[in-house]
Design a protein around this motif. Structure first.
Motif, PDB file in Angstrom:
ATOM      1  N   PRO A 405       0.844  -1.210   0.000  1.00  0.00           N
ATOM      2  CA  PRO A 405       0.000   0.000   0.000  1.00  0.00           C
ATOM      3  C   PRO A 405       0.872   1.251   0.000  1.00  0.00           C
ATOM      4  O   PRO A 405       1.882   1.311   0.721  1.00  0.00           O
ATOM      5  CB  PRO A 405      -0.793  -0.132   1.304  1.00  0.00           C
ATOM      6  CG  PRO A 405      -0.863  -1.600   1.554  1.00  0.00           C
ATOM      7  CD  PRO A 405       0.444  -2.161   1.061  1.00  0.00           C
ATOM      8  N   PRO A 406       0.543   2.267  -0.814  1.00  0.00           N
ATOM      9  CA  PRO A 406       1.388   3.464  -0.936  1.00  0.00           C
ATOM     10  C   PRO A 406       1.765   4.107   0.390  1.00  0.00           C
ATOM     11  O   PRO A 406       2.886   4.593   0.549  1.00  0.00           O
ATOM     12  CB  PRO A 406       0.525   4.395  -1.793  1.00  0.00           C
ATOM     13  CG  PRO A 406      -0.286   3.475  -2.643  1.00  0.00           C
ATOM     14  CD  PRO A 406      -0.600   2.307  -1.744  1.00  0.00           C
ATOM     15  N   SER A 407       0.857   4.101   1.344  1.00  0.00           N
ATOM     16  CA  SER A 407       1.140   4.753   2.631  1.00  0.00           C
ATOM     17  C   SER A 407       2.211   4.032   3.440  1.00  0.00           C
ATOM     18  O   SER A 407       2.758   4.580   4.395  1.00  0.00           O
ATOM     19  CB  SER A 407      -0.141   4.851   3.464  1.00  0.00           C
ATOM     20  OG  SER A 407      -0.655   3.560   3.739  1.00  0.00           O
ATOM     21  N   GLU A 408       2.520   2.779   3.069  1.00  0.00           N
ATOM     22  CA  GLU A 408       3.481   1.984   3.830  1.00  0.00           C
ATOM     23  C   GLU A 408       4.816   1.830   3.100  1.00  0.00           C
ATOM     24  O   GLU A 408       5.695   1.099   3.551  1.00  0.00           O
ATOM     25  CB  GLU A 408       2.892   0.595   4.117  1.00  0.00           C
ATOM     26  CG  GLU A 408       1.597   0.630   4.915  1.00  0.00           C
ATOM     27  CD  GLU A 408       0.969  -0.751   5.056  1.00  0.00           C
ATOM     28  OE1 GLU A 408       1.670  -1.743   4.757  1.00  0.00           O
ATOM     29  OE2 GLU A 408      -0.204  -0.831   5.450  1.00  0.00           O
ATOM     30  N   ARG A 409       4.996   2.509   1.971  1.00  0.00           N
ATOM     31  CA  ARG A 409       6.203   2.317   1.167  1.00  0.00           C
ATOM     32  C   ARG A 409       7.366   3.167   1.679  1.00  0.00           C
ATOM     33  O   ARG A 409       7.172   4.242   2.254  1.00  0.00           O
ATOM     34  CB  ARG A 409       5.931   2.672  -0.301  1.00  0.00           C
ATOM     35  CG  ARG A 409       4.862   1.808  -0.939  1.00  0.00           C
ATOM     36  CD  ARG A 409       4.667   2.138  -2.412  1.00  0.00           C
ATOM     37  NE  ARG A 409       3.478   1.478  -2.942  1.00  0.00           N
ATOM     38  CZ  ARG A 409       3.095   1.529  -4.212  1.00  0.00           C
ATOM     39  NH1 ARG A 409       3.801   2.226  -5.085  1.00  0.00           N
ATOM     40  NH2 ARG A 409       2.004   0.896  -4.609  1.00  0.00           N
ATOM     41  N   SER A 410       8.583   2.663   1.414  1.00  0.00           N
ATOM     42  CA  SER A 410       9.794   3.419   1.708  1.00  0.00           C
ATOM     43  C   SER A 410      10.058   4.402   0.568  1.00  0.00           C
ATOM     44  O   SER A 410       9.258   4.505  -0.371  1.00  0.00           O
ATOM     45  CB  SER A 410      10.973   2.457   1.871  1.00  0.00           C
ATOM     46  OG  SER A 410      10.727   1.547   2.933  1.00  0.00           O
ATOM     47  N   GLU A 411      11.199   5.115   0.625  1.00  0.00           N
ATOM     48  CA  GLU A 411      11.534   6.091  -0.406  1.00  0.00           C
ATOM     49  C   GLU A 411      11.556   5.416  -1.782  1.00  0.00           C
ATOM     50  O   GLU A 411      12.168   4.350  -1.932  1.00  0.00           O
ATOM     51  CB  GLU A 411      12.886   6.729  -0.118  1.00  0.00           C
ATOM     52  CG  GLU A 411      12.901   7.619   1.119  1.00  0.00           C
ATOM     53  CD  GLU A 411      11.930   8.779   0.987  1.00  0.00           C
ATOM     54  OE1 GLU A 411      11.856   9.368  -0.104  1.00  0.00           O
ATOM     55  OE2 GLU A 411      11.232   9.083   1.976  1.00  0.00           O
TER      56      GLU A 411
END
Length: 489
Positions: A405-411
Motif C-alpha cells: 500500500p502506498p502509505s506503507e512504502r519506503s523512499e
C-alpha cells in the motif's frame, strides 16, 4: 465412463478432481459433479481500502464489484448445472457478511460543511448458492440424519458426520431438510431436487478440508511439488470422493426420469399454457441478452475508467499505459515511440516544453540509478532523429514497492538515483503521487491546477513535488460517510 468432478473453493489431494478457484469464471458444463464451498475471505483479507460499518467489513469499490461478480457467476453456473441434470454439493462454511458499495453517493451541505455519503448494501457469501433459503448464524456439531434420507446419505454420514460442523441453522423444517440439529427443530442440511431434470443441489454442513497435517512441512516446498499433500490428505480425498460418487448414484436411482422423446414436443401435444410460457421465456431470454450486453459494456467502461489506478501497482506495459493516460489528463500530448530502431516509453510535450520518459516498476525495491543510464541513452537516440533539434527533458517514472500500500512504502528512489538525477537535471516522478493529482484533475476539471502540475514536471529536478490540491488547502471535508440503502429508506 468415470464421472468428472470439479471442486470450487476446495482443494482436494486427488488427481480425479479438477480444482477451480472461486475467482475463476469457468463454465461447469464439462463436469458431472460439482463440489462447492462459498469461502470468500480473500476479498476481505486483501482489501487494503476496506472500512467498517455497523460492525461489519465495508469493502472498497473494486472488491465490492469483484465479490458480487464472482457470486453472481457461481449462482448462475451452479443453477444451470442442476438444471441440466448435474449433482452439486455445497458445503455451508461460515458465511461472510459484509457491506458492498452500490456506486451511489449522496451529497449534502456546501463548502467546508459538504459531506459525501456512500450508499452500501448488505451482502453475504451465500448469494453464490442458487437457492433462496432463510438462515441464521449458529454453530454446533450435534447433527442428526433424518430417516427418510438414510438411503442417500447414511454411508457419507457414518464416515464424515463426526468431522462435520454446522455454521448456520435453517428455521424452516420441510421435506428438503436432510440433516437437523440434535432436537430436530432446525435444519442444517438440505437436498433440493430439480423439478424437471435429474439434477440436485445438496447443502451440507462444513468440514475442515485443510488441516495442518494434510500438508507437507518440508522446507522449500512449492505448490507445484507432487508431495505438497501428505498421505493423510490423499486418504481423506479418496474416501470423500467415493462418498460423493455414492451420493450421486443414490440420487439418480431415486429420481430417474424418462427423457422426453422428440415427437412428444410436437405442437399436437402442446398445452396452451406451455405455449404462453414459451413466449414469455423467449422475451425473458431477449431481455437477459440485452442486460448481459449492457453488463459487458459497463465492465469494459469500468476497466477503462480504472486504468489510471495502474499508477499505484503496475509495471511494464500496463504501467506505461497508465502513465500516458495520466500525462494526457494533465494536458500533455503523450505517446509511446517505436520506429523499429528506437523505442521510448513516453514522448510528451506541452506549451511548457518537450520531454522523454522512462518507466520502471519494482515489486519490493526502490528505483536504482541504472534506469537513469537507460534514460540518458534514450535522450541521445531521440536527439539523433532528424526532426529533433534539441535534447528532450528527461523524466524517470518510478513505481517502487508496487505491491505494498502506498502509505506503507519506503523512499521510491535510491539516494544515488536522486543525486544523479539532480546532476543531470532529470525529473523523478513517484507514480502514486501522479495518481493523486490526476484523480483531482479528473474529478474537479481544474485546468489551472493541471497547468501547475505540468510546470512542476517540466521544471522539476530530482524528486518532483506536485502542488497540493485546492481541496486540501481549503480544509474541506475529505472523508466520506457510509449509509446503507436500508437506513436511507
Amino acid at each position: 465412463m468415470a464421472k468428472k468432478i470439479a471442486s470450487v473453493g476446495i482443494s482436494l489431494a486427488s488427481d480425479n478432481v479438477d480444482y477451480i478457484d472461486f475467482n475463476d469464471r469457468a463454465s461447469l458444463l464439462d463436469w458431472d459433479i460439482v463440489i462447492f464451498r462459498p469461502e470468500v475471505n480473500e476479498f476481505i483479507r486483501y482489501d487494503y481500502k476496506m472500512s467498517e460499518y455497523q460492525g461489519k467489513p465495508c469493502l472498497s469499490d473494486g472488491n465490492s464489484f469483484a465479490l458480487k461478480e464472482a457470486c453472481d457467476h457461481w449462482r448462475r453456473e451452479l443453477g444451470e448445472a442442476v438444471e441440466i441434470g448435474k449433482t452439486v454439493i455445497a458445503h455451508l462454511c461460515k458465511p461472510a457478511e459484509v457491506f458492498v458499495q452500490t456506486g451511489q453517493k449522496k451529497t449534502s451541505g456546501t463548502g467546508k460543511n459538504q459531506k459525501v455519503t456512500r450508499i452500501v448494501d448488505n451482502f453475504d457469501s451465500y448469494c453464490s448458492i442458487p437457492v433462496d433459503f432463510n438462515w441464521h448464524v449458529g454453530r454446533g456439531r450435534e447433527i442428526v440424519l433424518r430417516p427418510e434420507y438414510q438411503e442417500v446419505l447414511a454411508s457419507y454420514w457414518r464416515q464424515f458426520g463426526p468431522l462435520s460442523n454446522y455454521e448456520v441453522v435453517i428455521p424452516d423444517i420441510d421435506k428438503n431438510a436432510c440433516l437437523t440439529t440434535k432436537h430436530g427443530d432446525r435444519a442444517v442440511g438440505l437436498i433440493v431436487g430439480h423439478q424437471i431434470s435429474n439434477g440436485a443441489l445438496l447443502l451440507l454442513p462444513d468440514m475442515d478440508f485443510a488441516p495442518d497435517h494434510f500438508f507437507s512441512q518440508e522446507e522449500d516446498q512449492t505448490d507445484e511439488d507432487d508431495d505438497l499433500f501428505t498421505a493423510d490428505a490423499r486418504t481423506f480425498a479418496a474416501s470423500y470422493i467415493d462418498e460423493v460418487m455414492a451420493i450421486d448414484r443414490a440420487l439418480r436411482q431415486g429420481a430417474e426420469r424418462t427423457s422426453e422423446p422428440g415427437w412428444a414436443n410436437a405442437t399436437d401435444y402442446l398445452l396452451s399454457a406451455e405455449g404462453e410460457l414459451q413466449q414469455e421465456l423467449l422475451r425473458a431470454e431477449e431481455a437477459l441478452e440485452q442486460a448481459q450486453k449492457r453488463k459487458e459494456d459497463l465492465k469494459a467502461a469500468l476497466v477503462e475508467a480504472g486504468e489510471l489506478r495502474g499508477l499505484l501497482y503496475e509495471s511494464g506495459k500496463p504501467l506505461e499505459a497508465a502513465i500516458l493516460k495520466a500525462l494526457r489528463i494533465l494536458g500533455f500530448s503523450a505517446e509511446n515511440y517505436d520506429d523499429g530502431k528506437s523505442e521510448f516509453d513516453a514522448v510528451f510535450s506541452s506549451p511548457e516544453g518537450r520531454l522523454l520518459g522512462e518507466a520502471e516498476g519494482k515489486d519490493t525495491k526502490a528505483i536504482a540509478i541504472s534506469k537513469l543510464r537507460q534514460l540518458a541513452m534514450n535522450i541521445h537516440e531521440d536527439l539523433e532523429r532528424d526532426e529533433v533539434s534539441k535534447p528532450a527533458k528527461g523524466v524517470l517514472f518510478g513505481n517502487a514497492y508496487r505491491l505494498t500500500p502506498p502509505s506503507e512504502r519506503s523512499e521510491p528512489f535510491t539516494e544515488k538515483c536522486v543525486t544523479s538525477a539532480k546532476s543531470q537535471s532529470v525529473a523523478l516522478i513517484h507514480t502514486p503521487d501522479l495518481f493523486a493529482v490526476c484523480r483531482y484533475v479528473i474529478e474537479s476539471g481544474d485546468t489551472e491546477f493541471a497547468t501547475k502540475c505540468r510546470e512542476a514536471v517540466v521544471h522539476g529536478i530530482g524528486l518532483v513535488a506536485f502542488p497540493e490540491t485546492p481541496t486540501a488547502d481549503a480544509g474541506q471535508a475529505t472523508g466520506d460517510e457510509i449509509a446503507s440503502n436500508e437506513s436511507l429508506s
